[in-house]
Design a protein around this motif. Structure first.
Motif, PDB file in Angstrom:
ATOM      1  N   SER A  56       0.792  -1.232   0.000  1.00  0.00           N
ATOM      2  CA  SER A  56       0.000   0.000   0.000  1.00  0.00           C
ATOM      3  C   SER A  56       0.823   1.281   0.000  1.00  0.00           C
ATOM      4  N   LEU A  57       2.106   1.201   0.335  1.00  0.00           N
ATOM      5  CA  LEU A  57       2.891   2.425   0.514  1.00  0.00           C
ATOM      6  C   LEU A  57       3.079   3.211  -0.785  1.00  0.00           C
ATOM      7  N   LYS A  58       3.159   2.514  -1.912  1.00  0.00           N
ATOM      8  CA  LYS A  58       3.314   3.231  -3.179  1.00  0.00           C
ATOM      9  C   LYS A  58       2.054   4.034  -3.497  1.00  0.00           C
ATOM     10  N   GLY A  59       0.885   3.507  -3.094  1.00  0.00           N
ATOM     11  CA  GLY A  59      -0.348   4.265  -3.264  1.00  0.00           C
ATOM     12  C   GLY A  59      -0.347   5.512  -2.401  1.00  0.00           C
ATOM     13  N   THR A  60       0.134   5.381  -1.172  1.00  0.00           N
ATOM     14  CA  THR A  60       0.283   6.545  -0.294  1.00  0.00           C
ATOM     15  C   THR A  60       1.224   7.567  -0.927  1.00  0.00           C
ATOM     16  N   ALA A  61       2.322   7.074  -1.491  1.00  0.00           N
ATOM     17  CA  ALA A  61       3.293   7.967  -2.129  1.00  0.00           C
ATOM     18  C   ALA A  61       2.682   8.699  -3.321  1.00  0.00           C
ATOM     19  N   LEU A  62       1.831   8.023  -4.096  1.00  0.00           N
ATOM     20  CA  LEU A  62       1.154   8.686  -5.215  1.00  0.00           C
ATOM     21  C   LEU A  62       0.288   9.839  -4.721  1.00  0.00           C
ATOM     22  N   ASP A  63      -0.452   9.602  -3.642  1.00  0.00           N
ATOM     23  CA  ASP A  63      -1.294  10.662  -3.082  1.00  0.00           C
ATOM     24  C   ASP A  63      -0.449  11.848  -2.632  1.00  0.00           C
ATOM     25  N   ARG A  64       0.687  11.564  -1.978  1.00  0.00           N
ATOM     26  CA  ARG A  64       1.566  12.652  -1.520  1.00  0.00           C
ATOM     27  C   ARG A  64       2.116  13.435  -2.718  1.00  0.00           C
ATOM     28  N   ALA A  65       2.512  12.709  -3.760  1.00  0.00           N
ATOM     29  CA  ALA A  65       3.046  13.376  -4.950  1.00  0.00           C
ATOM     30  C   ALA A  65       2.002  14.288  -5.579  1.00  0.00           C
ATOM     31  N   ALA A  66       0.758  13.809  -5.650  1.00  0.00           N
ATOM     32  CA  ALA A  66      -0.320  14.619  -6.228  1.00  0.00           C
ATOM     33  C   ALA A  66      -0.499  15.919  -5.439  1.00  0.00           C
ATOM     34  N   GLU A  67      -0.449  15.821  -4.098  1.00  0.00           N
ATOM     35  CA  GLU A  67      -0.591  17.011  -3.260  1.00  0.00           C
ATOM     36  C   GLU A  67       0.528  18.014  -3.538  1.00  0.00           C
ATOM     37  N   ILE A  68       1.756  17.509  -3.600  1.00  0.00           N
ATOM     38  CA  ILE A  68       2.912  18.386  -3.813  1.00  0.00           C
ATOM     39  C   ILE A  68       2.827  19.084  -5.170  1.00  0.00           C
ATOM     40  N   LEU A  69       2.497  18.312  -6.217  1.00  0.00           N
ATOM     41  CA  LEU A  69       2.440  18.890  -7.561  1.00  0.00           C
ATOM     42  C   LEU A  69       1.343  19.939  -7.666  1.00  0.00           C
ATOM     43  N   LYS A  70       0.186  19.645  -7.085  1.00  0.00           N
ATOM     44  CA  LYS A  70      -0.921  20.611  -7.160  1.00  0.00           C
ATOM     45  C   LYS A  70      -0.570  21.908  -6.432  1.00  0.00           C
ATOM     46  N   LYS A  71       0.079  21.792  -5.269  1.00  0.00           N
ATOM     47  CA  LYS A  71       0.483  22.991  -4.526  1.00  0.00           C
ATOM     48  C   LYS A  71       1.478  23.822  -5.321  1.00  0.00           C
ATOM     49  N   ALA A  72       2.251  23.143  -6.187  1.00  0.00           N
ATOM     50  CA  ALA A  72       3.228  23.848  -7.027  1.00  0.00           C
ATOM     51  C   ALA A  72       2.601  24.383  -8.313  1.00  0.00           C
ATOM     52  N   GLY A  73       1.278  24.216  -8.452  1.00  0.00           N
ATOM     53  CA  GLY A  73       0.591  24.707  -9.646  1.00  0.00           C
ATOM     54  C   GLY A  73       0.690  23.779 -10.841  1.00  0.00           C
ATOM     55  N   ILE A  74       1.073  22.510 -10.597  1.00  0.00           N
ATOM     56  CA  ILE A  74       1.166  21.518 -11.683  1.00  0.00           C
ATOM     57  C   ILE A  74      -0.073  20.634 -11.616  1.00  0.00           C
ATOM     58  N   HIS A  75      -0.968  20.792 -12.572  1.00  0.00           N
ATOM     59  CA  HIS A  75      -2.266  20.105 -12.522  1.00  0.00           C
ATOM     60  C   HIS A  75      -2.449  19.068 -13.625  1.00  0.00           C
ATOM     61  N   HIS A  76      -1.426  18.895 -14.463  1.00  0.00           N
ATOM     62  CA  HIS A  76      -1.500  17.894 -15.536  1.00  0.00           C
ATOM     63  C   HIS A  76      -0.207  17.076 -15.515  1.00  0.00           C
ATOM     64  N   ALA A  77      -0.275  15.878 -14.969  1.00  0.00           N
ATOM     65  CA  ALA A  77       0.927  15.054 -14.832  1.00  0.00           C
ATOM     66  C   ALA A  77       0.547  13.586 -14.700  1.00  0.00           C
ATOM     67  N   LEU A  78       1.519  12.728 -14.979  1.00  0.00           N
ATOM     68  CA  LEU A  78       1.367  11.290 -14.786  1.00  0.00           C
ATOM     69  C   LEU A  78       2.510  10.827 -13.887  1.00  0.00           C
ATOM     70  N   ILE A  79       2.151  10.187 -12.769  1.00  0.00           N
ATOM     71  CA  ILE A  79       3.145   9.739 -11.780  1.00  0.00           C
ATOM     72  C   ILE A  79       3.167   8.222 -11.801  1.00  0.00           C
ATOM     73  N   ASN A  80       4.350   7.648 -11.999  1.00  0.00           N
ATOM     74  CA  ASN A  80       4.488   6.198 -12.126  1.00  0.00           C
ATOM     75  C   ASN A  80       5.559   5.704 -11.154  1.00  0.00           C
ATOM     76  N   ILE A  81       5.129   4.866 -10.190  1.00  0.00           N
ATOM     77  CA  ILE A  81       6.076   4.248  -9.258  1.00  0.00           C
ATOM     78  C   ILE A  81       6.046   2.747  -9.519  1.00  0.00           C
ATOM     79  N   GLY A  82       6.894   2.287 -10.426  1.00  0.00           N
ATOM     80  CA  GLY A  82       7.009   0.861 -10.688  1.00  0.00           C
ATOM     81  C   GLY A  82       5.696   0.172 -11.009  1.00  0.00           C
ATOM     82  N   GLY A  83       4.855   0.783 -11.831  1.00  0.00           N
ATOM     83  CA  GLY A  83       3.594   0.164 -12.214  1.00  0.00           C
ATOM     84  C   GLY A  83       2.403   0.628 -11.401  1.00  0.00           C
ATOM     85  N   ASN A  84       2.641   1.452 -10.394  1.00  0.00           N
ATOM     86  CA  ASN A  84       1.560   2.102  -9.646  1.00  0.00           C
ATOM     87  C   ASN A  84       1.456   3.522 -10.190  1.00  0.00           C
ATOM     88  N   VAL A  85       0.360   3.825 -10.873  1.00  0.00           N
ATOM     89  CA  VAL A  85       0.279   5.030 -11.695  1.00  0.00           C
ATOM     90  C   VAL A  85      -0.930   5.871 -11.297  1.00  0.00           C
TER      91      VAL A  85
END
Length: 232
Positions: free
Chosen positions: A152-181
């Motif tokens: 489950s930790l990679k899913g948690t990491a995806l959520d954290r990444a989404a928060e960071i990117l949105k706060k930085a004004g990045i709203h269009h991105a694809l995040i891939n952690i070893g097949g967890n996208v």
């Protein structure tokens, strides 16, 4: 941007005409958070998680951080929702099979060790969380419980990444952690397209389209495995 963390390849694609000065610091922040999560919750190298597992094995209660308490509560909820088919309390069985290592030894586990583990039936639902004046304390009624957040930790990491990117004004991105996208926004007006690798031949098995906020995770036996007498 590409990096290597969680023992796998991490890739972040950003769509849109954004300045590099806006993207680079956000990427660095995401990778730093991934590295922190990886080190904090590592299942076999010294970490907060291994300290907790040591205490549980000794029958001791231990005070945990609010973040650890939240992850434990979330994992227990996942386990209940799946009728315990998902159970991060089986860390000791993973270790018995030899997968708590960077290199796997081609050797089957000791049948007696597996049998003893099965008899004790460890589960994350054996974990107790208690709110005390000085914080949250964790204990277990079963000393055979060892936690492994690999599911489950990679899913948690995806959520954290989404928060960071949105706060930085990045709203269009694809995040891939070893097949967890996870997808944010879209790719120039179209859904993000994600290929699922075929485990037994070259090329994709399927193509998925992900819209804003959607995520997918895949797992296979073609990267982490060992063979004994020709059997995977």
């Amino acid at each position: 941007s590409e990096s290597f963390v969680f023992g796998t390849r991490v890739e972040i694609q950003v769509a849109g005409d954004l300045p590099e000065a806006q993207i680079r610091p956000a990427m660095a922040q995401v990778l730093a958070e991934f590295d922190r999560l990886h080190r904090t919750y590592h299942a076999w190298q010294p970490s907060e998680l291994t300290q907790l597992n040591d205490a549980l094995a000794q029958g001791r209660g231990v005070r945990v951080t609010p973040e650890m308490a939240a992850l434990l509560t979330e994992a227990q909820n996942f386990s209940r929702q799946s009728d315990t088919l998902f159970d991060p309390g089986i860390g000791r069985l993973i270790a018995i099979w030899g997968f708590h290592a960077d290199q796997y030894v081609a050797r089957l586990p000791d049948p007696a060790a597996v049998s003893a583990w099965l008899k004790s039936r460890p589960s994350i639902l054996d974990i107790r969380l208690e709110n005390k004046p000085d914080g949250v304390w964790v204990s277990s009624r079963n000393s055979g419980v060892a936690l492994d957040f690999g599911g489950s930790l990679k899913g948690t990491a995806l959520d954290r990444a989404a928060e960071i990117l949105k706060k930085a004004g990045i709203h269009h991105a694809l995040i891939n952690i070893g097949g967890n996208v996870m997808a944010l926004g879209d790719r120039y007006g179209k859904p993000w397209r994600v290929a699922i690798q075929a485990p037994r031949y070259g090329g994709p098995l399927a193509i998925l389209e992900l819209n804003d906020g959607e995520a997918t995770g895949t797992s296979g036996d073609y990267q982490r495995y060992f063979e004994v007498d020709g059997r995977r």
